[in-house]
Design an enzyme around this catalytic site. Sequence first.
Site, PDB file in Angstrom:
ATOM      1  N   LYS A 143       1.022  -1.056   0.022  1.00 16.73           N
ATOM      2  CA  LYS A 143       0.158   0.141  -0.165  1.00 16.73           C
ATOM      3  C   LYS A 143       0.551   1.284  -0.300  1.00 16.73           C
ATOM      4  CE  LYS A 143      -0.037  -0.358   5.416  1.00 16.73           C
ATOM      5  NZ  LYS A 143      -1.166   0.069   6.506  1.00 16.73           N
ATOM      6  N   TYR A 197      15.056  30.836   4.337  1.00 16.75           N
ATOM      7  CA  TYR A 197      14.336  31.384   4.934  1.00 16.75           C
ATOM      8  C   TYR A 197      14.299  32.202   6.133  1.00 16.75           C
ATOM      9  CZ  TYR A 197      11.509  30.572   0.546  1.00 16.75           C
ATOM     10  OH  TYR A 197      10.885  30.308  -0.865  1.00 16.75           O
TER      11      TYR A 197
END
Length: 355
Positions: A18, A244
């Site tokens: 999955k 940043y």
Amino acid sequence: MRVLSALAPQSELMAVVKADGYGHGAVPVAHAAVAAGAGSLGVATIPEAIALRDGGVTAPILAWLSTSGYAAAIARDVRLGVNSERQLAAIASAAREVGRPVEVHVKVDTGLSRNGVVEAELPDVLRQLGRLRAEGAVRVHGLFSHLSHADVPEHPQNSLQLERLLAARAAFDRHGIPVEQMHLGNSGTALARPDLHLDALRPGLAMYGYTPFEQPDASLVPAMTLRAPLALMKRVRAGDGVSYGHTWIAERDTTLGLVPLGYADGVPRIMSGRFDVAIGDRRYPSVGRVCMDQFVVDLGPDAAGVSEGDEVVLFGPAQGWRPNAREWAHAAGTIPWEILTSIGSRVPRSYLPAR
Ligand SMILES: *Cc1c(COP(=O)(O)O)cnc(C)c1O
């Protein structure tokens, strides 16, 4: 898969692929797992199962968490998990529509309180199954459940859940509904609870080379190495801020290296400034914020031996000095499962031949 089958020689391994094979690529992982001895494959959703069929996977597939799309699944020979009377009715009517019986694995809730038929509803589900079997719409192949404490092998909850699964099995017997395959365990069970192995196991994480336990396990080797070329090197001066918000300021003149992977690729932003990368045989700290597409590492004043284009390893098989996904999970306050399944779709996957 070889390690796991040696530990559980009596049990079928249902390779869990999955979430795009835990980020590794479901179709290649499924083919490799089957080649290595997996008897079947496990996924959560029907689109995941159909993608495997589209990728040429012919082994039995169980999809255990679905709410729609049953007819497409039945047409592609996908086994379906059954979790309630309502869902069983919908699956059966899809089987009539397709004109062939659906193979189901009935999931019982033995104490996780998540998916699965609750004990009070089981008699109704069994009566309904009896009718649908007689009609020829449904075939029962499996009966299963999922553990809440598989990563704490000695926890009494594990044995309690086995007892409840066996009680459900006895109810199937009383209703004359044969069960071909009973399964309860995942990676932790495969590695540490042989008494719970039963007919099949559903290993996920361990198959990708990580133990669910804190203690490292030398028999498991991480399959995935996350790497990138060093995109750019540059000199900065003491006092220059990096990335940043300038959360990191160079304390001395130094050399920075730019790594072209960011949080959109699965490098958790919360790890900003809290992880290392490996270049050659050395580790270098990441500095400043992780951005969407990139982050920066401090290569030191002389950046000895490092050049643009060098391979930067973010994580992979430990080999003593390399970071691995467990280390990342600690730095990010999460678990290795989330690290692996978060690797973004724009990171190209490439595959090495099996050793
Ligand atoms: C994801 C999942 C597994 C695999 O668990 P691991 O801990 O990765 O081995 C097994 N069974 C079910 C029902 C799951 O959802």
